[in-house]
Design a protein around this motif. Sequence first.
Motif, PDB file in Angstrom:
ATOM      1  N   GLU A  39       5.504  -4.613  -9.074  1.00  0.00           N
ATOM      2  CA  GLU A  39       6.061  -3.254  -9.001  1.00  0.00           C
ATOM      3  C   GLU A  39       5.041  -2.296  -8.391  1.00  0.00           C
ATOM      4  N   ASP A  40       3.787  -2.442  -8.782  1.00  0.00           N
ATOM      5  CA  ASP A  40       2.719  -1.618  -8.218  1.00  0.00           C
ATOM      6  C   ASP A  40       2.612  -1.845  -6.716  1.00  0.00           C
ATOM      7  N   LEU A  41       2.710  -3.089  -6.300  1.00  0.00           N
ATOM      8  CA  LEU A  41       2.589  -3.426  -4.881  1.00  0.00           C
ATOM      9  C   LEU A  41       3.674  -2.714  -4.064  1.00  0.00           C
ATOM     10  N   LEU A  42       4.893  -2.734  -4.567  1.00  0.00           N
ATOM     11  CA  LEU A  42       5.995  -2.064  -3.858  1.00  0.00           C
ATOM     12  C   LEU A  42       5.732  -0.559  -3.710  1.00  0.00           C
ATOM     13  N   ILE A  43       5.241   0.040  -4.783  1.00  0.00           N
ATOM     14  CA  ILE A  43       4.983   1.486  -4.735  1.00  0.00           C
ATOM     15  C   ILE A  43       3.813   1.798  -3.810  1.00  0.00           C
ATOM     16  N   GLU A  52      -5.009   0.793  -2.721  1.00  0.00           N
ATOM     17  CA  GLU A  52      -4.302   0.358  -3.933  1.00  0.00           C
ATOM     18  C   GLU A  52      -3.532  -0.938  -3.661  1.00  0.00           C
ATOM     19  N   GLU A  53      -2.967  -1.036  -2.470  1.00  0.00           N
ATOM     20  CA  GLU A  53      -2.254  -2.252  -2.096  1.00  0.00           C
ATOM     21  C   GLU A  53      -3.201  -3.452  -2.117  1.00  0.00           C
ATOM     22  N   ALA A  54      -4.390  -3.287  -1.554  1.00  0.00           N
ATOM     23  CA  ALA A  54      -5.356  -4.379  -1.523  1.00  0.00           C
ATOM     24  C   ALA A  54      -5.854  -4.740  -2.920  1.00  0.00           C
ATOM     25  N   VAL A  55      -6.093  -3.722  -3.756  1.00  0.00           N
ATOM     26  CA  VAL A  55      -6.508  -3.984  -5.134  1.00  0.00           C
ATOM     27  C   VAL A  55      -5.446  -4.827  -5.840  1.00  0.00           C
TER      28      VAL A  55
END
Length: 196
Positions: A39-43, A52-55
């Motif tokens: 869910e975090d990745l999509l956001i 944030e995507e890489a983290v």
Amino acid sequence: MIIFREVGDLSGISTTLNNIGIVYRQTGEPQKALEYYEEDLLISQKIGDRSEEAVTLNNIGVVYRQISEPQKALEYYQQALAIWQEVGDRSREAATLNNIGAVYHTIGQLQKALEYYEQDLLINREIGDRSGISTALNNIGLVYHRIGEPQKALEYYEQDLLISREIGDRFGEAITLNNIGGVYENIGEPQKALEY
């Protein structure tokens, strides 16, 4: 997270989802962790937050490594690596190279592991990250020990030991001393091993 959702703060939601994923990962619930990371990745992709995507990609890789799915771990680590290179975050690039090396090490592809650990070492030297240098030296030593090159392993362990002591990393020092002792034991010098 409720407040972030109420005010529509997608960045805050993203960070919170990642943190919840970390908690689930650390408490032994990898599937729940993956749900939050996904869910975090999509956001993070939606709002264009590349860091944030890489983290998150890296954290997903960590979960897959923990649940013994090395190919999936590599897939996510490689995606994270590409982003770190794109945004120029050398420290996180080095850490991700180390993670990739660790996967290859675990699955017995030692030459590949060595390649990634050496890239990790190079970047950590460039940016002056002594702790990162120490970790990379230790990992390279582990590979050389495993492939039957004890003298090379000792060379890397000795460099690591020096840095661990200089930076006051007592835990790292203990690990390296143990690794040096293991090399001496394996080459038939038990008395020398006991010194470490």
